[in-house]
Design a protein around this motif. Structure first.
Motif, PDB file in Angstrom:
ATOM      1  N   ARG A  97       0.828  -1.216   0.000  1.00 46.15           N
ATOM      2  CA  ARG A  97       0.000   0.000   0.000  1.00 46.15           C
ATOM      3  C   ARG A  97       0.857   1.259   0.000  1.00 46.15           C
ATOM      4  O   ARG A  97       0.354   2.345  -0.267  1.00 46.15           O
ATOM      5  CB  ARG A  97      -0.924   0.016   1.229  1.00 46.15           C
TER       6      ARG A  97
ATOM      7  N   ASN B 245      -9.688  -8.827   1.463  1.00 43.87           N
ATOM      8  CA  ASN B 245     -11.099  -8.986   1.122  1.00 43.87           C
ATOM      9  C   ASN B 245     -11.876  -9.373   2.373  1.00 43.87           C
ATOM     10  O   ASN B 245     -11.311  -9.926   3.315  1.00 43.87           O
ATOM     11  CB  ASN B 245     -11.244 -10.100   0.079  1.00 43.87           C
ATOM     12  N   PHE B 246     -13.140  -9.040   2.427  1.00 43.45           N
ATOM     13  CA  PHE B 246     -14.062  -9.616   3.416  1.00 43.45           C
ATOM     14  C   PHE B 246     -15.468  -9.399   2.898  1.00 43.45           C
ATOM     15  O   PHE B 246     -15.708  -8.482   2.110  1.00 43.45           O
ATOM     16  CB  PHE B 246     -13.865  -8.988   4.817  1.00 43.45           C
TER      17      PHE B 246
ATOM     18  N   ILE C 130      -4.951  -2.087  -1.031  1.00 43.77           N
ATOM     19  CA  ILE C 130      -4.081  -3.240  -1.313  1.00 43.77           C
ATOM     20  C   ILE C 130      -4.214  -3.634  -2.779  1.00 43.77           C
ATOM     21  O   ILE C 130      -3.233  -3.695  -3.526  1.00 43.77           O
ATOM     22  CB  ILE C 130      -4.450  -4.468  -0.441  1.00 43.77           C
TER      23      ILE C 130
ATOM     24  N   THR D 104     -10.520 -12.144  -9.921  1.00 38.42           N
ATOM     25  CA  THR D 104     -11.595 -13.099  -9.595  1.00 38.42           C
ATOM     26  C   THR D 104     -12.574 -13.087 -10.766  1.00 38.42           C
ATOM     27  O   THR D 104     -12.563 -12.163 -11.590  1.00 38.42           O
ATOM     28  CB  THR D 104     -12.399 -12.683  -8.343  1.00 38.42           C
TER      29      THR D 104
ATOM     30  N   GLY E 162      -6.734 -17.703   4.404  1.00 38.77           N
ATOM     31  CA  GLY E 162      -6.961 -16.258   4.326  1.00 38.77           C
ATOM     32  C   GLY E 162      -8.314 -15.914   3.721  1.00 38.77           C
ATOM     33  O   GLY E 162      -9.039 -15.061   4.232  1.00 38.77           O
TER      34      GLY E 162
ATOM     35  N   LEU F 175     -14.364 -14.796   3.819  1.00 41.81           N
ATOM     36  CA  LEU F 175     -15.453 -14.871   2.833  1.00 41.81           C
ATOM     37  C   LEU F 175     -16.460 -15.971   3.145  1.00 41.81           C
ATOM     38  O   LEU F 175     -17.608 -15.918   2.709  1.00 41.81           O
ATOM     39  CB  LEU F 175     -14.875 -15.107   1.431  1.00 41.81           C
TER      40      LEU F 175
END
Ligand code: HXC
Ligand code: NAP
Length: 301
Positions: free
Chosen positions: A75, A104-105, A123, A153, A203, A208
């Protein structure tokens, strides 16, 4: 990864020097292992120095070769510049970059704070650009060829409800891939991307699919029935090697899904019909025939 399932000959990547961002864990670790096993010198970066060191040690113990860990938060453009300087000073130019690091979340979009959005976008969207640009500038100045591959993705095609910052950022990386494939193609730098379907990692699953095991994910995988499973790491690694190694230099600007066809199936309207039995199809045929006959009877021409 089951190294015996790599499709490529030993030594294929000898002479390659590749940076894998986020190479300490998950998919990045798997791809780093494959590159190292096939003879490449690999740099891995992430924010957790000890995790990186352990991964590097384990890969080298298993396959030999050289895996160099560098703690770096992508970053920060300044931290990226320092990392790239360090890489160049320990053996010269890289030949390849795998943009794999991400955050991600799942969250309802209305619940996201600006910092929550930035946590992911900084990120994926910004960090991937900083690394790509820093390395690309050097390749251009030194007249060196290079290959950049980015992990995105399948949401770049379908959108990603409840993962909007990730979907937006990954779509940006796809746009970068296509743009620079043309802009920097003239310098011999090529760009491709891989869009994996589900490949369970600690991770990703913690953020997710909290509470869902990899086995449960496989059981509910929504891809065509004969492939109703999650991805296997060697499958991803084979594609990554193909895109990063010499011998496929004419592949440029592509984003390739590796998901068993899942995004195509769920993008279409009728994927649930695969659950119908013969009686349901017969009933549907009858019903459609009835509608056709009724309409035909009303035709005046
Ligand atoms: C809502 C959340 C949240 C959540 C964090 N935030 N988690 N908001 N729901 N579940 C918010 C926080 O409240 C805070 O905002 C802001 O995000 C920053 O949080 P920090 O914890 O300080 O962030 P940071 O330490 O920078 O960590 C970044 C991270 C973290 C992205 C939040 O998850 C991380 O480090 N991830 C790296 C690994 C990772 O995510 N791997 C999965 C990749 S899988 P406020 O306003 O409260 O201060 C993937 C695709 C898989 O990308 C596809 C599968 C098919
Ligand atoms: P993961 O193990 O959590 O990998 C993410 C990696 O990124 C970690 O090693 C993390 O290390 C690193 N990272 C995060 N923020 C960073 C930062 N600011 N600077 C440097 N490194 C950073 O999850 P994964 O499942 O392997 O995901 C890898 C990639 O695959 C991601 O791009 C993800 O979007 C993509 N993907 C995964 C799947 C899947 O099913 N697993 C599917 C589609 C796409 P630190 O925390 O130590 O920094």
């Amino acid at each position: 990864m089951d190294a015996a399932k790599l499709m490529f000959k030993q030594g294929l990547m000898a002479g390659e020097r590749i940076l894998v961002t986020g190479g300490g864990t998950g998919l990045g670790r798997e791809m780093s292992e494959a590159f190292a096993k096939l003879g490449a010198e690999v740099y891995i970066c992430g924010r957790r120095g000890e995790v990186l060191q352990q991964t590097a040690d384990e890969i080298m113990a298993a396959h030999g070769g050289v895996v160099r860990p560098i703690a770096c938060d992508i970053r920060s453009a300044e931290a990226v510049r320092e990392m790239v300087e360090q890489i160049w000073s320990t053996g010269g130019a890289l030949t390849g970059l795998m943009n794999n690091a991400a955050g991600n979340f799942i969250s309802r979009t209305e619940d996201l704070s600006p910092r929550g959005f930035d946590a992911i976008a900084n990120i994926v969207f910004r960090g991937s650009f900083y690394v790509t640009q820093e390395i690309g500038k050097r390749w251009i100045a030194e007249k060196k060829k290079g290959s950049v591959c980015s992990i995105v993705t399948t949401w770049v095609w379908t959108g990603g409800p409840f993962t909007v910052p990730s979907s937006m950022s990954k779509a940006g990386i796809k746009a970068m891939t296509e743009s620079l494939a043309v802009e920097w193609g003239r310098f011999g730098i090529r760009f491709n991307a891989i869009a994996p379907g589900p490949f369970p990692t600690k991770g990703a699953w913690e953020r997710l699919a909290p509470g869902v095991s990899a086995v449960e994910s496989a059981a509910s995988a929504a891809n065509p029935s004969l492939l109703a499973r999650v991805g296997e790491m060697h499958e991803l690694c084979n594609l990554a090697v193909l895109l990063m190694a010499r011998g496929a230099d004419f592949i440029n600007g592509q984003t390739i899904a590796i998901d068993g066809g899942q995004h195509l199936m769920n993008g279409g309207s009728f994927h649930r019909l695969s659950e119908w039995d013969e009686a349901q199809w017969e009933a549907a045929r009858e019903s459609i025939r009835g509608a056709n006959e009724k309409d035909r009877a009303q035709r005046t021409t």
